[in-house]
Design a protein around this motif. Structure first.
Motif, mmCIF file in Angstrom:
data_model
loop_
_atom_site.group_PDB
_atom_site.id
_atom_site.type_symbol
_atom_site.label_atom_id
_atom_site.label_comp_id
_atom_site.label_asym_id
_atom_site.label_seq_id
_atom_site.Cartn_x
_atom_site.Cartn_y
_atom_site.Cartn_z
ATOM 1 N N ALA A 31 0.853 -1.202 0.000
ATOM 2 C CA ALA A 31 0.000 0.000 0.000
ATOM 3 C C ALA A 31 0.883 1.244 0.000
ATOM 4 O O ALA A 31 1.937 1.296 0.640
ATOM 5 N N LYS A 70 1.529 -11.451 -3.256
ATOM 6 C CA LYS A 70 0.097 -11.187 -3.436
ATOM 7 C C LYS A 70 -0.266 -9.958 -4.237
ATOM 8 O O LYS A 70 -1.364 -9.881 -4.772
ATOM 9 N N GLY A 75 -3.159 -0.131 -3.441
ATOM 10 C CA GLY A 75 -3.701 1.234 -3.394
ATOM 11 C C GLY A 75 -3.120 2.062 -2.283
ATOM 12 O O GLY A 75 -2.165 1.652 -1.612
ATOM 13 N N ALA A 76 -3.713 3.235 -2.097
ATOM 14 C CA ALA A 76 -3.243 4.133 -1.041
ATOM 15 C C ALA A 76 -3.400 3.443 0.308
ATOM 16 O O ALA A 76 -4.311 2.641 0.502
ATOM 17 N N ASP A 77 -2.482 3.768 1.225
ATOM 18 C CA ASP A 77 -2.545 3.188 2.561
ATOM 19 C C ASP A 77 -3.743 3.779 3.295
ATOM 20 O O ASP A 77 -3.755 4.955 3.655
ATOM 21 N N ILE A 78 -4.746 2.938 3.493
ATOM 22 C CA ILE A 78 -6.018 3.423 4.043
ATOM 23 C C ILE A 78 -5.829 3.945 5.475
ATOM 24 O O ILE A 78 -6.409 4.948 5.864
ATOM 25 N N ASN A 79 -4.946 3.277 6.230
ATOM 26 C CA ASN A 79 -4.728 3.722 7.615
ATOM 27 C C ASN A 79 -4.149 5.124 7.651
ATOM 28 O O ASN A 79 -4.414 5.900 8.549
ATOM 29 N N TYR A 112 -2.746 -8.234 -6.807
ATOM 30 C CA TYR A 112 -3.692 -7.105 -6.738
ATOM 31 C C TYR A 112 -3.059 -5.813 -7.273
ATOM 32 O O TYR A 112 -1.899 -5.500 -6.962
ATOM 33 N N PRO A 138 -11.373 0.316 -6.012
ATOM 34 C CA PRO A 138 -12.314 0.086 -4.900
ATOM 35 C C PRO A 138 -12.647 1.345 -4.104
ATOM 36 O O PRO A 138 -13.404 1.271 -3.131
ATOM 37 N N GLU A 139 -12.132 2.500 -4.509
ATOM 38 C CA GLU A 139 -12.307 3.729 -3.714
ATOM 39 C C GLU A 139 -13.760 4.026 -3.371
ATOM 40 O O GLU A 139 -14.062 4.582 -2.317
ATOM 41 N N LEU A 142 -15.117 3.402 -0.097
ATOM 42 C CA LEU A 142 -14.648 4.269 0.995
ATOM 43 C C LEU A 142 -15.277 5.654 0.871
ATOM 44 O O LEU A 142 -14.885 6.603 1.557
ATOM 45 N N ILE A 144 -15.086 7.641 -1.749
ATOM 46 C CA ILE A 144 -14.261 8.594 -2.502
ATOM 47 C C ILE A 144 -14.140 8.106 -3.953
ATOM 48 O O ILE A 144 -14.719 7.072 -4.312
ATOM 49 N N HIS A 172 -13.210 -5.968 -8.780
ATOM 50 C CA HIS A 172 -11.843 -6.367 -9.147
ATOM 51 C C HIS A 172 -11.956 -7.163 -10.440
ATOM 52 O O HIS A 172 -12.449 -8.293 -10.419
HETATM 53 N N1 COA Z 1 -3.970 0.154 2.957
HETATM 54 C C1 COA Z 1 -3.469 -0.309 4.122
HETATM 55 N N2 COA Z 1 -3.333 -1.613 4.391
HETATM 56 C C2 COA Z 1 -3.744 -2.471 3.449
HETATM 57 C C3 COA Z 1 -4.284 -2.072 2.229
HETATM 58 C C4 COA Z 1 -4.393 -0.673 1.983
HETATM 59 N N3 COA Z 1 -4.861 -0.186 0.838
HETATM 60 N N4 COA Z 1 -4.611 -3.162 1.489
HETATM 61 C C5 COA Z 1 -4.286 -4.232 2.257
HETATM 62 N N5 COA Z 1 -3.756 -3.819 3.428
HETATM 63 C C6 COA Z 1 -3.271 -4.659 4.544
HETATM 64 C C7 COA Z 1 -4.430 -5.293 5.288
HETATM 65 O O1 COA Z 1 -4.950 -4.387 6.247
HETATM 66 C C8 COA Z 1 -3.742 -6.482 5.916
HETATM 67 O O2 COA Z 1 -3.001 -6.050 7.027
HETATM 68 P P1 COA Z 1 -2.996 -6.926 8.399
HETATM 69 O O3 COA Z 1 -2.355 -8.231 8.007
HETATM 70 O O4 COA Z 1 -2.183 -6.105 9.336
HETATM 71 O O5 COA Z 1 -4.423 -7.074 8.785
HETATM 72 C C9 COA Z 1 -2.734 -6.901 4.850
HETATM 73 O O6 COA Z 1 -2.549 -5.760 4.008
HETATM 74 C C10 COA Z 1 -3.220 -8.060 4.004
HETATM 75 O O7 COA Z 1 -4.492 -7.712 3.475
HETATM 76 P P2 COA Z 1 -5.797 -8.623 3.655
HETATM 77 O O8 COA Z 1 -6.996 -7.737 3.518
HETATM 78 O O9 COA Z 1 -5.704 -9.450 4.896
HETATM 79 O O10 COA Z 1 -5.652 -9.580 2.395
HETATM 80 P P3 COA Z 1 -6.820 -10.290 1.588
HETATM 81 O O11 COA Z 1 -6.138 -11.239 0.659
HETATM 82 O O12 COA Z 1 -7.862 -10.806 2.500
HETATM 83 O O13 COA Z 1 -7.518 -9.098 0.730
HETATM 84 C C11 COA Z 1 -7.505 -7.138 -0.694
HETATM 85 C C12 COA Z 1 -6.750 -8.411 -0.250
HETATM 86 C C13 COA Z 1 -6.601 -6.382 -1.638
HETATM 87 C C14 COA Z 1 -8.799 -7.533 -1.395
HETATM 88 C C15 COA Z 1 -7.845 -6.287 0.561
HETATM 89 O O14 COA Z 1 -6.659 -6.142 1.333
HETATM 90 C C16 COA Z 1 -8.367 -4.913 0.242
HETATM 91 O O15 COA Z 1 -9.518 -4.763 -0.147
HETATM 92 N N6 COA Z 1 -7.513 -3.877 0.440
HETATM 93 C C17 COA Z 1 -7.917 -2.499 0.275
HETATM 94 C C18 COA Z 1 -7.903 -2.123 -1.177
HETATM 95 C C19 COA Z 1 -8.403 -0.715 -1.345
HETATM 96 O O16 COA Z 1 -9.499 -0.349 -0.992
HETATM 97 N N7 COA Z 1 -7.513 0.124 -1.952
HETATM 98 C C20 COA Z 1 -7.851 1.471 -2.303
HETATM 99 C C21 COA Z 1 -7.510 2.400 -1.215
HETATM 100 S S1 COA Z 1 -8.028 4.045 -1.664
#
Ligand code: COA
Length: 266
Positions: A31, A70, A75-79, A112, A138-139, A142, A144, A172
């Motif tokens: 991210a 994987k 994408g952007a770091d949501i946290n 991804y 996927p924004e 959220l 946005i 996706h």
């Molecule tokens: N920002 C911050 N952390 C993220 C992230 C993001 N965009 N995408 C994944 N991660 C982190 C997860 O929080 C998780 O961390 P953890 O192990 O500390 O809980 C780790 O990466 C693995 O992700 P996880 O969700 O457990 O994997 P998955 O195989 O079940 O699902 C995705 C994969 C990509 C479908 C899912 O992580 C997801 O939907 N991520 C967000 C994508 C998104 O919305 N991006 C746009 C942001 S604007």
């Protein structure tokens, strides 16, 4: 050369001129946080310096990839960005430093490729993906939209209907579908992906580098201006390339049936 920044690893092979930038936060599916965006810019800056110091051209192609099994980038770091002010989120410098980097940048998408990760891939000159990769915006979930022009770029590469559908549903899509609609250059079976990317990048790296760079710029001009401007650009650069050692070497090799010309980027 092997440079470890905090969130990106930069490697450079002096023999081939191929650089690799690895997004290196596999635990977060690579991210994009502020550190990674800054590291992408400074990694490319370091490569550009190496290039400026070389006689001719040092960097012939850059591969942009994600660490781990994987994701290219989820994408952007949501946290990080949730709750931050709009001004704190500035993806444009990163995009520009990829699209304006002098040599072509190849997005190696294996896993991804979502949101800002897809926008980063769209800033690259070429997008190659493994068959099991998944791409999307996927924004919407959220509340946005893709903030770095994702809809705009997909609308131009594919069409506006595809772009708005992707961003509205947040689906996706498969690499195959992304290829069909024009977002990707090539999709390869997972077990052949590594070799296919290497072959593709080597092919680019062996071409006359000044012409390759001019073609990259020409593609950017084509994407951002009208046909008249684009043709003017091509005509001007064509005249400059005619003066290069690489053109002379290409013409010599053709005349002498030499299949192994030496292009120096001068
Ligand atoms: N920002 C911050 N952390 C993220 C992230 C993001 N965009 N995408 C994944 N991660 C982190 C997860 O929080 C998780 O961390 P953890 O192990 O500390 O809980 C780790 O990466 C693995 O992700 P996880 O969700 O457990 O994997 P998955 O195989 O079940 O699902 C995705 C994969 C990509 C479908 C899912 O992580 C997801 O939907 N991520 C967000 C994508 C998104 O919305 N991006 C746009 C942001 S604007």
């Amino acid at each position: 050369m092997h440079d470890e920044l905090e969130a990106v690893v930069v490697a450079f092979d002096e023999d081939t001129g191929v650089a690799t930038l690895t997004l290196d936060r596999p635990d977060s599916l690579n991210a994009l946080n502020a550190r990674m965006r800054a590291d992408i810019v400074s990694g490319l800056d370091r490569l550009a310096e190496r290039d400026a110091d070389a006689e001719g051209v040092a960097v012939r192609a850059v591969v942009l990839e994600g660490a781990g099994e994987k994701a290219f980038c989820a994408g952007a770091d949501i946290n990080e960005f949730s709750g931050s002010s709009p001004g704190a989120f500035e993806p444009h410098t990163m995009r520009d430093s990829v699209s304006e980097f002098p040599a072509p940048v190849v997005a190696k998408i294996d896993g991804y490729c979502l949101g800002g990760g897809l926008e980063l891939a769209l800033a690259c000159d070429f997008r190659l993906a493994s068959e099991s990769s998944r791409l999307g915006f996927p924004e919407v979930d959220l509340g946005i939209l893709p903030g770095a022009g994702g809809v705009q770029y997909v609308a131009r590469l594919a069409n506006p209907a595809v772009a708005t559908e992707l961003a509205t549903t947040g689906e996706h899509i498969t690499a195959e579908r992304a290829d069909e609609v024009g977002i990707l250059n090539h999709v390869h079976p997972d077990d052949e992906f590594e070799a296919e990317v290497t072959g593709f990048v080597e092919t680019i790296a062996e071409k006359p580098p000044l012409a390759v760079r001019a073609i990259k710029d020409s593609g950017n001009v084509a994407a951002e201006s009208d046909l008249h401007e684009g043709r003017k650009y091509d005509r001007r650069v064509f005249a400059t390339l005619l003066e290069t050692d690489d053109h002379a070497e290409g013409a010599r090799a053709f005349a002498e049936d030499d299949y192994d010309p030496e292009f120096t980027g001068r």
